[in-house]
Design a protein around this motif. Structure first.
Motif, PDB file in Angstrom:
ATOM      1  N   ASP A  53      -3.669  12.862  16.019  1.00 48.44           N
ATOM      2  CA  ASP A  53      -2.476  12.162  15.542  1.00 48.44           C
ATOM      3  C   ASP A  53      -2.289  12.293  14.037  1.00 48.44           C
ATOM      4  OD1 ASP A  53      -1.855  11.161  18.130  1.00 48.44           O
ATOM      5  OD2 ASP A  53      -3.372   9.597  17.883  1.00 48.44           O
ATOM      6  N   GLY A  54      -3.152  13.069  13.385  1.00 48.70           N
ATOM      7  CA  GLY A  54      -3.002  13.302  11.958  1.00 48.70           C
ATOM      8  C   GLY A  54      -3.693  12.300  11.058  1.00 48.70           C
ATOM      9  N   TYR A  55      -4.480  11.396  11.637  1.00 45.19           N
ATOM     10  CA  TYR A  55      -5.248  10.442  10.834  1.00 45.19           C
ATOM     11  C   TYR A  55      -6.616  11.041  10.494  1.00 45.19           C
ATOM     12  CZ  TYR A  55      -1.817   6.863  12.040  1.00 45.19           C
ATOM     13  OH  TYR A  55      -0.650   6.150  12.186  1.00 45.19           O
ATOM     14  N   VAL A  56      -7.175  10.625   9.370  1.00 45.38           N
ATOM     15  CA  VAL A  56      -8.495  11.113   8.977  1.00 45.38           C
ATOM     16  C   VAL A  56      -9.548  10.479   9.888  1.00 45.38           C
ATOM     17  CG1 VAL A  56     -10.171  11.283   7.112  1.00 45.38           C
ATOM     18  CG2 VAL A  56      -7.728  11.409   6.594  1.00 45.38           C
ATOM     19  N   ALA A  57     -10.353  11.315  10.520  1.00 43.35           N
ATOM     20  CA  ALA A  57     -11.345  10.817  11.474  1.00 43.35           C
ATOM     21  C   ALA A  57     -12.728  10.699  10.839  1.00 43.35           C
ATOM     22  CB  ALA A  57     -11.398  11.732  12.695  1.00 43.35           C
ATOM     23  N   GLN A  58     -13.276  11.819  10.402  1.00 45.86           N
ATOM     24  CA  GLN A  58     -14.641  11.828   9.894  1.00 45.86           C
ATOM     25  C   GLN A  58     -14.903  13.167   9.236  1.00 45.86           C
ATOM     26  OE1 GLN A  58     -16.676  11.653  13.937  1.00 45.86           O
ATOM     27  NE2 GLN A  58     -17.750  13.380  13.025  1.00 45.86           N
ATOM     28  N   ALA A  59     -16.086  13.317   8.654  1.00 45.72           N
ATOM     29  CA  ALA A  59     -16.514  14.609   8.138  1.00 45.72           C
ATOM     30  C   ALA A  59     -17.063  15.449   9.292  1.00 45.72           C
ATOM     31  CB  ALA A  59     -17.556  14.410   7.040  1.00 45.72           C
ATOM     32  N   ILE A 118     -19.697  -8.327   2.452  1.00 43.06           N
ATOM     33  CA  ILE A 118     -18.687  -7.350   2.041  1.00 43.06           C
ATOM     34  C   ILE A 118     -17.634  -7.246   3.139  1.00 43.06           C
ATOM     35  CG2 ILE A 118     -18.262  -4.913   1.536  1.00 43.06           C
ATOM     36  CD1 ILE A 118     -21.211  -4.830   0.515  1.00 43.06           C
ATOM     37  N   GLU A 119     -16.379  -7.373   2.775  1.00 42.17           N
ATOM     38  CA  GLU A 119     -15.299  -7.278   3.757  1.00 42.17           C
ATOM     39  C   GLU A 119     -15.112  -5.823   4.165  1.00 42.17           C
ATOM     40  OE1 GLU A 119     -10.631  -8.587   4.522  1.00 42.17           O
ATOM     41  OE2 GLU A 119     -11.599  -9.028   2.596  1.00 42.17           O
ATOM     42  N   LEU A 120     -15.226  -5.575   5.453  1.00 45.69           N
ATOM     43  CA  LEU A 120     -15.051  -4.223   5.982  1.00 45.69           C
ATOM     44  C   LEU A 120     -14.000  -4.255   7.079  1.00 45.69           C
ATOM     45  CD1 LEU A 120     -17.530  -1.437   6.618  1.00 45.69           C
ATOM     46  CD2 LEU A 120     -16.088  -2.143   8.536  1.00 45.69           C
ATOM     47  N   ILE A 121     -13.040  -3.351   6.982  1.00 43.84           N
ATOM     48  CA  ILE A 121     -11.914  -3.303   7.911  1.00 43.84           C
ATOM     49  C   ILE A 121     -11.910  -1.955   8.623  1.00 43.84           C
ATOM     50  CG2 ILE A 121      -9.387  -3.358   8.108  1.00 43.84           C
ATOM     51  CD1 ILE A 121      -9.464  -5.037   5.459  1.00 43.84           C
ATOM     52  N   GLU A 122     -11.890  -1.988   9.950  1.00 44.58           N
ATOM     53  CA  GLU A 122     -11.767  -0.764  10.739  1.00 44.58           C
ATOM     54  C   GLU A 122     -10.288  -0.514  11.028  1.00 44.58           C
ATOM     55  OE1 GLU A 122     -14.889   0.037  13.790  1.00 44.58           O
ATOM     56  OE2 GLU A 122     -15.389  -2.083  13.468  1.00 44.58           O
ATOM     57  N   LYS A 123      -9.761   0.583  10.524  1.00 47.48           N
ATOM     58  CA  LYS A 123      -8.358   0.919  10.732  1.00 47.48           C
ATOM     59  C   LYS A 123      -8.184   2.427  10.595  1.00 47.48           C
ATOM     60  CE  LYS A 123      -5.415   0.854   7.433  1.00 47.48           C
ATOM     61  NZ  LYS A 123      -4.418   0.507   6.381  1.00 47.48           N
ATOM     62  N   ARG A 124      -7.138   2.937  11.175  1.00 49.27           N
ATOM     63  CA  ARG A 124      -6.845   4.364  11.062  1.00 49.27           C
ATOM     64  C   ARG A 124      -6.401   4.657   9.629  1.00 49.27           C
ATOM     65  NH1 ARG A 124      -3.732   6.399  16.425  1.00 49.27           N
ATOM     66  NH2 ARG A 124      -5.053   8.229  16.117  1.00 49.27           N
ATOM     67  N   LEU A 125      -6.940   5.707   9.063  1.00 46.32           N
ATOM     68  CA  LEU A 125      -6.708   6.034   7.662  1.00 46.32           C
ATOM     69  C   LEU A 125      -5.886   7.309   7.529  1.00 46.32           C
ATOM     70  CD1 LEU A 125     -10.327   5.377   6.317  1.00 46.32           C
ATOM     71  CD2 LEU A 125      -8.355   3.832   6.175  1.00 46.32           C
ATOM     72  N   THR A 126      -4.901   7.277   6.656  1.00 41.95           N
ATOM     73  CA  THR A 126      -4.080   8.452   6.379  1.00 41.95           C
ATOM     74  C   THR A 126      -4.708   9.267   5.251  1.00 41.95           C
ATOM     75  OG1 THR A 126      -2.717   7.355   4.716  1.00 41.95           O
ATOM     76  CG2 THR A 126      -2.026   7.141   7.023  1.00 41.95           C
ATOM     77  N   VAL A 127      -4.220  10.477   5.090  1.00 45.73           N
ATOM     78  CA  VAL A 127      -4.666  11.299   3.964  1.00 45.73           C
ATOM     79  C   VAL A 127      -4.334  10.589   2.650  1.00 45.73           C
ATOM     80  CG1 VAL A 127      -4.315  13.483   2.750  1.00 45.73           C
ATOM     81  CG2 VAL A 127      -4.496  13.458   5.246  1.00 45.73           C
ATOM     82  N   GLN A 128      -3.182   9.924   2.610  1.00 48.68           N
ATOM     83  CA  GLN A 128      -2.800   9.173   1.409  1.00 48.68           C
ATOM     84  C   GLN A 128      -3.802   8.058   1.120  1.00 48.68           C
ATOM     85  OE1 GLN A 128       1.209   7.636   1.470  1.00 48.68           O
ATOM     86  NE2 GLN A 128       1.040   6.680  -0.538  1.00 48.68           N
ATOM     87  N   ASP A 129      -4.270   7.375   2.165  1.00 47.25           N
ATOM     88  CA  ASP A 129      -5.289   6.334   1.974  1.00 47.25           C
ATOM     89  C   ASP A 129      -6.531   6.911   1.296  1.00 47.25           C
ATOM     90  OD1 ASP A 129      -3.827   4.273   3.189  1.00 47.25           O
ATOM     91  OD2 ASP A 129      -4.563   4.810   5.190  1.00 47.25           O
ATOM     92  N   ILE A 130      -6.933   8.098   1.715  1.00 43.25           N
ATOM     93  CA  ILE A 130      -8.135   8.728   1.165  1.00 43.25           C
ATOM     94  C   ILE A 130      -7.902   9.102  -0.297  1.00 43.25           C
ATOM     95  CG2 ILE A 130      -9.838  10.552   1.457  1.00 43.25           C
ATOM     96  CD1 ILE A 130      -9.532   8.532   3.821  1.00 43.25           C
ATOM     97  N   HIS A 131      -6.741   9.681  -0.576  1.00 45.10           N
ATOM     98  CA  HIS A 131      -6.437  10.106  -1.944  1.00 45.10           C
ATOM     99  C   HIS A 131      -6.303   8.917  -2.901  1.00 45.10           C
ATOM    100  CE1 HIS A 131      -4.691  14.278  -0.654  1.00 45.10           C
ATOM    101  NE2 HIS A 131      -6.013  14.253  -0.658  1.00 45.10           N
ATOM    102  N   GLU A 132      -5.844   7.784  -2.398  1.00 48.70           N
ATOM    103  CA  GLU A 132      -5.590   6.622  -3.262  1.00 48.70           C
ATOM    104  C   GLU A 132      -6.749   5.630  -3.291  1.00 48.70           C
ATOM    105  OE1 GLU A 132      -1.916   4.961  -1.920  1.00 48.70           O
ATOM    106  OE2 GLU A 132      -0.695   6.591  -2.754  1.00 48.70           O
ATOM    107  N   ALA A 133      -7.858   5.964  -2.656  1.00 48.71           N
ATOM    108  CA  ALA A 133      -9.020   5.070  -2.644  1.00 48.71           C
ATOM    109  C   ALA A 133      -9.644   4.967  -4.029  1.00 48.71           C
ATOM    110  CB  ALA A 133     -10.048   5.580  -1.631  1.00 48.71           C
ATOM    111  N   ASP A 134     -10.401   3.899  -4.243  1.00 46.79           N
ATOM    112  CA  ASP A 134     -11.143   3.740  -5.491  1.00 46.79           C
ATOM    113  C   ASP A 134     -12.436   4.555  -5.467  1.00 46.79           C
ATOM    114  OD1 ASP A 134      -9.229   1.924  -6.458  1.00 46.79           O
ATOM    115  OD2 ASP A 134     -10.240   0.244  -5.458  1.00 46.79           O
TER     116      ASP A 134
END
Length: 296
Positions: A183-189, A228-244
């Motif tokens: 579906d175009g979401y980032v899955a894993q390495a 530590i707050e951890l959220i499981e959600k589908r991540l977009t390429v934009q999410d990865i690029h904009e991460a801290d």
């Protein structure tokens, strides 16, 4: 690297034999079709001696992987753990990577196997991706769909995708690849799970289209322990690029930070990230510097 020499012993079908003299069957489905299942475990040199981290959980997952593709699994997992420790001892290893492999018998038909063999090898191996921060690229090679393949199992043939993706990334000047799902979401390495940090929270893709790693599970449990707050959600390429910041987790790789994804370099100093804190806690965990039965 060289994984064995003329003196290295492996565990094969109940006996310890020289690795170079196994005489394995060239007509096995595992060789021709990738019809086999494997695991990866790590032994650490702790103050209690060599200790295999989460050994039973790994062997139980190996059993489930075989069941998922109809390979007979006739071994007792606790006995295999004993054999793994013996394997370390006879090869004079205290810190090592351990690779059990269940492979099918001779069969040129595309039918389920009615027999299987098991091999177990061990060798000294540092963190799979090294210890430096990684440069990672988003791959154009897609992770297999859960509708087409039992992606929650460690099946030999499944890793062709991973070989192609990581090899292409290295050719392009990167250390590792991130694969998208159907579906175009980032899955894993290629063989590790992904976590990203954003605004002091961690995010990781949900189980549905990724491999449910044991190290991933322990990272989540460490987060709960540390609040530590951890959220499981589908991540977009934009999410990865904009991460801290971001990091990968896996038995072979352990916990390893990411410096850059594609052309984006993370601005956060790794040593001040949540990932670095988890990396330190995980190392204490596997070395038994903490009471992991309390933590996990």
């Amino acid at each position: 690297m060289k994984y064995y020499d003329e003196n290295t012993l492996i565990y094969l079908d109940g006996s310890y034999v020289k690795a170079f003299a196994t005489g394995l069957d060239l007509y096995t489905q595992a060789l021709h079709y990738g019809y086999g299942a494997f695991e990866g475990l790590r032994a650490y040199n702790t103050h209690n001696g060599p200790r295999i981290f989460k050994a039973l959980e790994h062997f139980e997952r190996l059993e489930k992987s075989c069941e998922a593709i109809n390979i007979p699994y006739t071994w007792d997992n606790r006995e295999l753990i004993d054999r793994a420790y013996e394997l370390l001892s006879i090869n004079n290893l205290r810190s090592a990577y351990i690779r059990p492999l269940v492979f099918s018998g001779s069969n040129m038909h595309l039918t389920s196997s009615t027999e299987a063999r098991i091999m177990m090898a061990a060798w000294e191996w540092g963190p799979y991706l090294g210890q430096n921060l990684l440069k990672v690229e988003i791959s154009d090679i897609q992770r297999p769909s859960s509708k087409a393949f039992p992606i929650s199992s460690k099946i030999s043939g499944q890793y062709i995708n991973s070989i192609l993706a990581s090899s292409k990334a290295i050719k392009n000047g990167y250390d590792e690849a991130l694969l998208l799902d159907q579906d175009g979401y980032v899955a894993q390495a290629s063989s590790e799970n992904l976590f990203i940090e954003k605004d002091f929270k961690l995010y990781t893709p949900p189980i549905q289209n990724i491999f449910p790693g044991i190290t991933r599970k322990n990272v989540i449990l460490i987060c709960k322990k540390l609040g530590i707050e951890l959220i499981e959600k589908r991540l977009t390429v934009q999410d990865i690029h904009e991460a801290d910041s971001a990091f990968l987790s896996g038995t072979a790789a352990e916990i390893i930070g990411i410096k850059q994804v594609d052309h984006i370099i993370y601005k956060e100093d790794w040593e001040h990230t949540i990932g670095a804190s988890i990396q330190r806690r995980y190392k204490n965990l596997v070395l038994e510097n903490e009471n992991y039965e309390v933590i996990i």
